[in-house]
Write a protein that holds these residues in place. Structure first.
Motif, PDB file in Angstrom:
ATOM      1  N   SER A 111      82.350  35.656  14.286  1.00 41.43           N
ATOM      2  CA  SER A 111      81.988  35.031  13.015  1.00 41.43           C
ATOM      3  C   SER A 111      80.810  34.077  13.191  1.00 41.43           C
ATOM      4  CB  SER A 111      83.180  34.255  12.452  1.00 41.43           C
ATOM      5  OG  SER A 111      84.251  35.113  12.160  1.00 41.43           O
ATOM      6  N   ALA A 112      80.865  33.260  14.220  1.00 42.55           N
ATOM      7  CA  ALA A 112      79.793  32.289  14.443  1.00 42.55           C
ATOM      8  C   ALA A 112      78.464  32.977  14.710  1.00 42.55           C
ATOM      9  CB  ALA A 112      80.167  31.378  15.608  1.00 42.55           C
ATOM     10  N   MET A 113      78.495  34.052  15.481  1.00 46.16           N
ATOM     11  CA  MET A 113      77.263  34.785  15.775  1.00 46.16           C
ATOM     12  C   MET A 113      76.705  35.443  14.517  1.00 46.16           C
ATOM     13  SD  MET A 113      78.737  36.406  19.336  1.00 46.16           S
ATOM     14  CE  MET A 113      77.354  37.448  19.756  1.00 46.16           C
ATOM     15  N   LEU A 114      77.598  36.058  13.724  1.00 42.38           N
ATOM     16  CA  LEU A 114      77.161  36.752  12.511  1.00 42.38           C
ATOM     17  C   LEU A 114      76.718  35.781  11.430  1.00 42.38           C
ATOM     18  CD1 LEU A 114      76.822  39.186  10.674  1.00 42.38           C
ATOM     19  CD2 LEU A 114      79.306  39.369  10.495  1.00 42.38           C
ATOM     20  N   LEU A 115      77.505  34.728  11.187  1.00 44.94           N
ATOM     21  CA  LEU A 115      77.153  33.777  10.134  1.00 44.94           C
ATOM     22  C   LEU A 115      75.863  33.032  10.445  1.00 44.94           C
ATOM     23  CD1 LEU A 115      80.686  32.295   9.357  1.00 44.94           C
ATOM     24  CD2 LEU A 115      79.341  33.781   7.874  1.00 44.94           C
ATOM     25  N   SER A 116      75.674  32.646  11.691  1.00 46.05           N
ATOM     26  CA  SER A 116      74.433  31.933  12.026  1.00 46.05           C
ATOM     27  C   SER A 116      73.221  32.827  11.825  1.00 46.05           C
ATOM     28  CB  SER A 116      74.496  31.379  13.452  1.00 46.05           C
ATOM     29  OG  SER A 116      74.710  32.403  14.400  1.00 46.05           O
ATOM     30  N   ASP A 117      73.367  34.122  12.091  1.00 42.53           N
ATOM     31  CA  ASP A 117      72.273  35.063  11.805  1.00 42.53           C
ATOM     32  C   ASP A 117      72.003  35.156  10.303  1.00 42.53           C
ATOM     33  OD1 ASP A 117      71.754  35.680  14.431  1.00 42.53           O
ATOM     34  OD2 ASP A 117      72.788  37.610  14.419  1.00 42.53           O
ATOM     35  N   LEU A 118      73.064  35.285   9.509  1.00 43.27           N
ATOM     36  CA  LEU A 118      72.895  35.411   8.063  1.00 43.27           C
ATOM     37  C   LEU A 118      72.219  34.174   7.484  1.00 43.27           C
ATOM     38  CD1 LEU A 118      76.311  36.981   6.938  1.00 43.27           C
ATOM     39  CD2 LEU A 118      74.113  38.133   7.209  1.00 43.27           C
ATOM     40  N   VAL A 119      72.611  33.001   7.945  1.00 43.10           N
ATOM     41  CA  VAL A 119      72.077  31.757   7.393  1.00 43.10           C
ATOM     42  C   VAL A 119      70.581  31.631   7.650  1.00 43.10           C
ATOM     43  CG1 VAL A 119      72.081  29.243   7.742  1.00 43.10           C
ATOM     44  CG2 VAL A 119      74.228  30.464   7.356  1.00 43.10           C
ATOM     45  N   ILE A 120      70.121  32.050   8.817  1.00 43.12           N
ATOM     46  CA  ILE A 120      68.689  31.911   9.125  1.00 43.12           C
ATOM     47  C   ILE A 120      67.892  33.150   8.737  1.00 43.12           C
ATOM     48  CG2 ILE A 120      69.182  30.303  10.999  1.00 43.12           C
ATOM     49  CD1 ILE A 120      68.520  32.550  12.977  1.00 43.12           C
ATOM     50  N   GLY A 121      68.564  34.140   8.138  1.00 44.68           N
ATOM     51  CA  GLY A 121      67.866  35.327   7.659  1.00 44.68           C
ATOM     52  C   GLY A 121      67.550  36.356   8.718  1.00 44.68           C
ATOM     53  N   ARG A 122      68.294  36.338   9.820  1.00 46.89           N
ATOM     54  CA  ARG A 122      68.076  37.307  10.886  1.00 46.89           C
ATOM     55  C   ARG A 122      69.031  38.487  10.712  1.00 46.89           C
ATOM     56  NH1 ARG A 122      67.921  34.500  16.334  1.00 46.89           N
ATOM     57  NH2 ARG A 122      70.169  34.243  16.026  1.00 46.89           N
ATOM     58  N   GLU A 123      68.540  39.682  10.905  1.00 49.26           N
ATOM     59  CA  GLU A 123      69.349  40.886  10.718  1.00 49.26           C
ATOM     60  C   GLU A 123      70.451  40.946  11.783  1.00 49.26           C
ATOM     61  OE1 GLU A 123      68.775  45.761  10.686  1.00 49.26           O
ATOM     62  OE2 GLU A 123      67.048  44.441  10.373  1.00 49.26           O
ATOM     63  N   ASN A 124      71.647  41.343  11.356  1.00 49.25           N
ATOM     64  CA  ASN A 124      72.765  41.530  12.272  1.00 49.25           C
ATOM     65  C   ASN A 124      73.378  42.899  11.994  1.00 49.25           C
ATOM     66  OD1 ASN A 124      75.668  41.414  13.220  1.00 49.25           O
ATOM     67  ND2 ASN A 124      74.986  39.412  13.944  1.00 49.25           N
ATOM     68  N   GLU A 125      73.519  43.700  13.032  1.00 49.72           N
ATOM     69  CA  GLU A 125      73.956  45.085  12.852  1.00 49.72           C
ATOM     70  C   GLU A 125      75.393  45.209  12.345  1.00 49.72           C
ATOM     71  OE1 GLU A 125      74.701  47.332  16.583  1.00 49.72           O
ATOM     72  OE2 GLU A 125      74.102  45.469  17.612  1.00 49.72           O
TER      73      GLU A 125
END
Length: 431
Positions: free
Chosen positions: A341-355
């Motif tokens: 969750s932390a890895m995915l949410l931090s990506d979403l917040v900064i606008g980085r794509e997560n597979e």
């Protein structure tokens, strides 16, 4: 009733919020998911604040059995049957990446991290074990079949994932929390228009992440239909057994085992919150029979959110909330679930794509058999007479004589004998 982890690891303390503040990202909930998300955002230069209604790690995080594994019961066969190989492979890879992140972080944190093989066993159904091994073969993961284990149980078989891990969660999180902007004893009563309202101040944020175990905002996402809660019980025994691994029954009513130093951590006695179950007495009876020379050193309980499809909800709170996010429904596997969750949410917040964004999106299809079970329980308890009603959605509360609490069978809120809220989604005390 204090867990082993809380008993030997005092956590750092943080002030309560007593003013209005502004931040880029607000994280509501100071358990492992919230702290790790803040940790990753801070490393990427994002200003964020964590608020916790009590003390950090005071809920499920501090009451875990602390197994770090991407073997989540006999899950991969179910995932293939419900969604195909790609879904199952995606789930395994996502949780394996979370496991690898623990490996990376724990190299520099003294938290008793150690590798152990993990086993999921069945006491009476070899076919389930064989099906899981076949599913893992189809997604190209090499697990191992075990005919026997050192446990004092006759089993039909077990699936082993080699080189998983266990650790001391609060030693780990004490290090993670260092330097984070955290407010304890700060209860968010409501949110509106990117503002969180607490008892003594308001917090304005560009983005808000809810990591409160059970998402408490009812007007988005329908989590009151998508989740229910399950309690489980733990005792730590001296002079019991070194099982040299981590073990869990594929049946929710079975037992789990792991060691910490010279203690055997035995879990089980579980039941849906608000229902009756074996609780600690079931564990103590097992210990008296199987470990007659043992003595109980600690006992505690945990509560887990269970999703409709055995996968957590991670991402935008709903399809209509661009700046509101959540993570929940870890189905008893909160260590890897929280890291993921932390890895995915931090990506979403900064606008980085997560597979893995679409795989775990909370907006995925909710038509599952468990949905109708949850709906039935809600209607039944709404129509049940009780002198105590849950302030969340008005369901009848049941007295839990083992833990001396008022529990809600609809959504899992719990209250102390004098009416103080213990577990959400209820966001206030009993009247």
């Amino acid at each position: 009733m204090k867990s082993l982890w809380h008993s030997d690891c005092p956590l750092p303390q943080f002030p309560s919020l007593r003013k209005d503040i502004k931040t880029d990202v607000l994280i509501i909930g100071g358990g492992i998911a919230g702290l790790l998300t803040a940790y990753f955002l801070k490393r990427q230069g994002v200003e964020c604040v964590v608020v916790e209604k009590d003390r950090i790690c005071g809920g499920t995080t501090g009451n875990t059995t602390a197994k770090i594994t991407f073997q989540h019961g006999l899950l991969y066969y179910k995932l293939i049957m419900s969604g195909g190989k790609e879904k199952a492979r995606g789930y395994l890879n996502a949780n394996r990446h979370a496991f690898e992140k623990y490996e990376e972080l724990c190299k520099n944190i003294d938290c008793d991290f150690e590798y152990k093989d993990n086993y999921v066993y069945s006491v009476n159904d070899r076919k389930k074990i064989e099906n899981e091994l076949y599913a893992l073969e189809r997604i190209r993961y090499e697990a191992r079949f075990c005919e026997k284990t050192p446990l004092p149980l006759d089993i039909a078989g077990a699936v082993c994932f080699p080189k998983q891990a266990q650790f001391h969660p609060l030693k780990f999180l004490s290090a993670i929390a260092e330097g984070l902007d955290i407010y304890e004893n700060t209860f968010v009563r409501e949110t509106a228009d990117n503002t969180a309202v607490t008892d003594f101040g308001e917090i304005r944020a560009d983005k808000i992440i809810v990591t409160t175990h059970f998402p408490f905002i009812n007007k988005h996402g329908s989590y009151f239909l998508k989740l229910y809660q399950h309690r489980s019980y733990v005792i730590a025994l001296e002079n019991a057994q070194n099982v040299d691994g981590m073990y869990v029954d594929e049946n929710k009513k079975g037992f789990s085992f792991r060691n910490y130093n010279d203690l055997l951590i035995l879990g089980g006695g579980g039941h849906r919150t608000g229902k009756k179950g074996g609780n600690w007495e079931e564990l103590r009876e097992f210990a008296r029979e199987k470990y007659p020379n043992s003595s109980e050193k600690y006992f505690w309980a945990a509560q887990d959110c269970m999703s409709l499809d055995n996968m957590p909800y991670i991402g935008h709170y709903s399809s209509r909330t661009e700046d509101l996010y959540t993570a929940g429904g870890f189905n008893k596997w909160g260590m890897t679930g929280s890291m993921l969750s932390a890895m995915l949410l931090s990506d979403l917040v900064i606008g980085r794509e997560n597979e893995y964004e679409q795989l775990f999106t909370p907006s995925r299809n909710i038509i599952r058999p468990q949905l109708f079970v949850n709906g039935f329980e809600a209607v039944k308890n709404l129509l049940t007479f009780s002198e105590k009603r849950c302030p969340h959605l008005g369901c009848a509360l049941k007295w839990n004589s083992a833990e001396h609490s008022w529990d809600c069978a609809c959504h899992g809120s719990r209250f102390s004998e004098d009416g103080k809220v213990i577990d959400n989604p209820a966001n206030g005390d009993l009247e």
